[in-house]
Design an enzyme around this catalytic site. Sequence first.
Site, PDB file in Angstrom:
ATOM      1  N   ARG A 164       0.839  -1.248  -0.060  1.00  0.00           N
ATOM      2  CA  ARG A 164      -0.072   0.009  -0.010  1.00  0.00           C
ATOM      3  C   ARG A 164       0.795   1.293   0.037  1.00  0.00           C
ATOM      4  O   ARG A 164       0.449   2.536   0.585  1.00  0.00           O
ATOM      5  CB  ARG A 164      -0.896   0.087   1.207  1.00  0.00           C
ATOM      6  CG  ARG A 164      -1.951  -1.175   1.194  1.00  0.00           C
ATOM      7  CD  ARG A 164      -2.765  -1.135   0.193  1.00  0.00           C
ATOM      8  NE  ARG A 164      -3.674  -2.497   0.199  1.00  0.00           N
ATOM      9  CZ  ARG A 164      -3.320  -3.410  -0.304  1.00  0.00           C
ATOM     10  NH1 ARG A 164      -2.208  -3.461  -1.224  1.00  0.00           N
ATOM     11  NH2 ARG A 164      -3.923  -4.679  -0.240  1.00  0.00           N
ATOM     12  N   SER A 238     -10.805   0.158   4.054  1.00  0.00           N
ATOM     13  CA  SER A 238     -10.030  -0.310   5.219  1.00  0.00           C
ATOM     14  C   SER A 238      -9.674   0.755   6.204  1.00  0.00           C
ATOM     15  O   SER A 238      -8.816   1.712   5.425  1.00  0.00           O
ATOM     16  CB  SER A 238      -8.960  -1.105   4.843  1.00  0.00           C
ATOM     17  OG  SER A 238      -9.661  -2.518   4.254  1.00  0.00           O
ATOM     18  N   GLU A 335      -4.685   3.107   7.770  1.00  0.00           N
ATOM     19  CA  GLU A 335      -4.445   3.255   6.387  1.00  0.00           C
ATOM     20  C   GLU A 335      -4.823   4.629   5.845  1.00  0.00           C
ATOM     21  O   GLU A 335      -4.293   5.100   4.813  1.00  0.00           O
ATOM     22  CB  GLU A 335      -5.275   1.967   5.662  1.00  0.00           C
ATOM     23  CG  GLU A 335      -4.812   1.855   4.296  1.00  0.00           C
ATOM     24  CD  GLU A 335      -5.285   0.386   3.798  1.00  0.00           C
ATOM     25  OE1 GLU A 335      -4.800  -0.655   4.398  1.00  0.00           O
ATOM     26  OE2 GLU A 335      -5.509   0.431   2.700  1.00  0.00           O
TER      27      GLU A 335
HETATM   28  C1  LIG Z   1     -15.498   0.930  -0.328  1.00  0.00           C
HETATM   29  C2  LIG Z   1     -14.042   1.135  -0.539  1.00  0.00           C
HETATM   30  C3  LIG Z   1     -13.345  -0.341  -0.672  1.00  0.00           C
HETATM   31  C4  LIG Z   1     -11.655  -0.006  -0.738  1.00  0.00           C
HETATM   32  N1  LIG Z   1     -11.143  -1.186  -1.204  1.00  0.00           N
HETATM   33  C5  LIG Z   1      -9.884  -1.159  -1.435  1.00  0.00           C
HETATM   34  C6  LIG Z   1      -9.014  -2.264  -1.529  1.00  0.00           C
HETATM   35  O1  LIG Z   1      -9.732  -3.316  -1.649  1.00  0.00           O
HETATM   36  N2  LIG Z   1      -7.660  -2.265  -1.941  1.00  0.00           N
HETATM   37  C7  LIG Z   1      -6.795  -0.974  -1.747  1.00  0.00           C
HETATM   38  O2  LIG Z   1      -5.610  -1.156  -1.902  1.00  0.00           O
HETATM   39  N3  LIG Z   1      -7.569   0.111  -1.386  1.00  0.00           N
HETATM   40  C8  LIG Z   1      -9.034  -0.008  -1.138  1.00  0.00           C
HETATM   41  N4  LIG Z   1      -9.809   1.301  -0.891  1.00  0.00           N
HETATM   42  C9  LIG Z   1      -8.766   2.491  -0.624  1.00  0.00           C
HETATM   43  C10 LIG Z   1      -9.065   3.555  -1.922  1.00  0.00           C
HETATM   44  O3  LIG Z   1      -9.923   3.086  -3.142  1.00  0.00           O
HETATM   45  C11 LIG Z   1      -7.678   3.202  -2.789  1.00  0.00           C
HETATM   46  O4  LIG Z   1      -6.701   3.618  -1.906  1.00  0.00           O
HETATM   47  C12 LIG Z   1      -7.534   4.298  -4.026  1.00  0.00           C
HETATM   48  O5  LIG Z   1      -6.328   3.973  -4.695  1.00  0.00           O
HETATM   49  C13 LIG Z   1      -7.621   5.939  -3.956  1.00  0.00           C
HETATM   50  O6  LIG Z   1      -7.859   6.477  -4.931  1.00  0.00           O
HETATM   51  P1  LIG Z   1      -8.555   7.946  -5.128  1.00  0.00           P
HETATM   52  O7  LIG Z   1      -8.371   8.356  -6.267  1.00  0.00           O
HETATM   53  O8  LIG Z   1      -9.724   8.036  -4.486  1.00  0.00           O
HETATM   54  O9  LIG Z   1      -7.112   8.499  -4.097  1.00  0.00           O
HETATM   55  P2  LIG Z   1      -7.637   9.654  -3.070  1.00  0.00           P
HETATM   56  O10 LIG Z   1      -8.048   9.304  -1.942  1.00  0.00           O
HETATM   57  O11 LIG Z   1      -8.243  11.050  -3.624  1.00  0.00           O
HETATM   58  O12 LIG Z   1      -5.925  10.148  -2.703  1.00  0.00           O
HETATM   59  C14 LIG Z   1      -5.150   9.173  -2.178  1.00  0.00           C
HETATM   60  C15 LIG Z   1      -3.599   9.760  -1.977  1.00  0.00           C
HETATM   61  O13 LIG Z   1      -3.162   9.616  -3.245  1.00  0.00           O
HETATM   62  C16 LIG Z   1      -2.762  10.837  -3.615  1.00  0.00           C
HETATM   63  N5  LIG Z   1      -2.981  11.124  -5.194  1.00  0.00           N
HETATM   64  C17 LIG Z   1      -4.190  10.834  -5.574  1.00  0.00           C
HETATM   65  N6  LIG Z   1      -3.772  10.980  -7.113  1.00  0.00           N
HETATM   66  C18 LIG Z   1      -2.648  11.279  -7.214  1.00  0.00           C
HETATM   67  C19 LIG Z   1      -1.874  11.757  -8.254  1.00  0.00           C
HETATM   68  N7  LIG Z   1      -2.280  11.722  -9.811  1.00  0.00           N
HETATM   69  N8  LIG Z   1      -0.433  12.003  -8.286  1.00  0.00           N
HETATM   70  C20 LIG Z   1       0.224  12.020  -6.918  1.00  0.00           C
HETATM   71  N9  LIG Z   1      -0.703  11.670  -5.812  1.00  0.00           N
HETATM   72  C21 LIG Z   1      -1.952  11.359  -5.970  1.00  0.00           C
HETATM   73  C22 LIG Z   1      -3.397  12.018  -2.852  1.00  0.00           C
HETATM   74  O14 LIG Z   1      -2.832  13.046  -2.546  1.00  0.00           O
HETATM   75  C23 LIG Z   1      -3.732  10.971  -1.400  1.00  0.00           C
HETATM   76  O15 LIG Z   1      -2.299  11.078  -0.914  1.00  0.00           O
HETATM   77  C24 LIG Z   1     -11.220   1.157  -0.790  1.00  0.00           C
HETATM   78  C25 LIG Z   1     -11.996   2.416  -0.473  1.00  0.00           C
HETATM   79  C26 LIG Z   1     -13.094   2.094  -0.209  1.00  0.00           C
HETATM   80  C27 LIG Z   1     -14.063   3.660  -0.104  1.00  0.00           C
END
Ligand SMILES: Cc1cc2nc3c(=O)[nH]c(=O)nc-3n(C[C@H](O)[C@H](O)[C@H](O)COP(=O)(O)OP(=O)(O)OC[C@H]3O[C@@H](n4cnc5c(N)ncnc54)[C@H](O)[C@@H]3O)c2cc1C
Length: 340
Positions: A164, A238, A335
């Site tokens: 992660r 999570s 996380e």
């Molecule tokens: C219902 C649910 C289920 C989930 N299941 C999983 C799972 O099974 N496995 C898992 O690994 N995660 C899971 N997650 C967590 C989440 O989906 C992941 O961490 C996902 O990658 C976050 O993507 P986001 O675009 O929403 O990022 P954001 O939440 O918008 O950002 C997350 C981080 O990444 C940075 N960031 C975003 N985009 C960029 C970019 N282009 N360049 C540099 N930094 C950037 C942000 O600044 C921040 O620090 C789950 C979340 C939910 C709500």
Amino acid sequence: MKIEENVSLRDLTTMNTGGKAKYFCRVCTIPELKEALDFVHKHSLPYFIIGGGSNLVFSDKGFSGLVIKMEIKSVVFKDKGGHVFVTAGAGVVWDDLVEETVERGLYGLENLSLIPGTVGAASVQNIGAYGTEVEEVIEQVEVLDIVTQKIKIFSHNECLFEYRKSFFKKEGKGKYIVVRVVFKLLKKSDVRLSYGSLKKVFDEKGISSPTPREIREAIIVVRKEKLPYDGDIGSAGSYFKNPIVSQDHYTKLLSMYPEMPGFSVSKSEVKIPAGWLIDNVCGLRGSRDGNVGTYEHQALVLVNYGNATTEEIKKFAEKIVACVKEKTNISLEREVEYVE
Ligand SMILES: Cc1cc2nc3c(=O)[nH]c(=O)nc-3n(C[C@H](O)[C@H](O)[C@H](O)COP(=O)(O)OP(=O)(O)OC[C@H]3O[C@@H](n4cnc5c(N)ncnc54)[C@H](O)[C@@H]3O)c2cc1C
């Protein structure tokens, strides 16, 4: 590119909490991203990049600078022998990309079906599920260097992927913004069915080599049973990492909780599912304090039932951490990322 003022962060995050962003913009191209960075430099403001806001909890006080939402969206497929190289913009919705690759019969992303968020964040976070991590299929990551404002390419090895985490979440945070990710997918079967519940689904059906479509559909069913995909309930997936303890510590805990699962990660260390601890040691699965609780089907997921504040979420999380610490001497780590 339009810069808006006083935009609600509740609407930009899946936890649905937090105050307002003083400034907010969506960037659809690299020149727009540079324009957004020029704005923050000109006004000496902090900035924060978001994708789908699915791993974040913003403060109730809001964010005093510019929140930049990545919406660079383009997907290009290139056929090369047994592989297909897929270049996707950082703002592409992750699950839309998975669907498109599965539709083309490609192997590599199917186990990561229905994970919320964007392509850029998937590489930053090294998302994982059902026995797979996205780094296994990442060929390279293209970033914008904040200082030089030039595009730089990181090879797979340079991304320093971990559980992660990646370079972009550690030393690279605040220095680079992911703009595109290149995936190397397979045309021929390469299924990963080692994960218990997934294996069971296909064993029961007598299928030993499922298609990416079959795997995606099975995962969607399992995920919808375990996680809150109903838009009325906020969550960030999570909330805590699965803790890793010494073998001795685990052995002591087993004498108190003989059913406690543990997975060896090295000769001397064991990983314990945090959800199991919250559920079975603290009895907190499905518990609720006002607007906040743990999800009834998965204790590791904290949920916002409607109007929770970030403060309420944090307090509830602290209660969980304190209980697990008291009963097991394990310190749970978050996380989910807090943004002040
Ligand atoms: C219902 C649910 C289920 C989930 N299941 C999983 C799972 O099974 N496995 C898992 O690994 N995660 C899971 N997650 C967590 C989440 O989906 C992941 O961490 C996902 O990658 C976050 O993507 P986001 O675009 O929403 O990022 P954001 O939440 O918008 O950002 C997350 C981080 O990444 C940075 N960031 C975003 N985009 C960029 C970019 N282009 N360049 C540099 N930094 C950037 C942000 O600044 C921040 O620090 C789950 C979340 C939910 C709500």
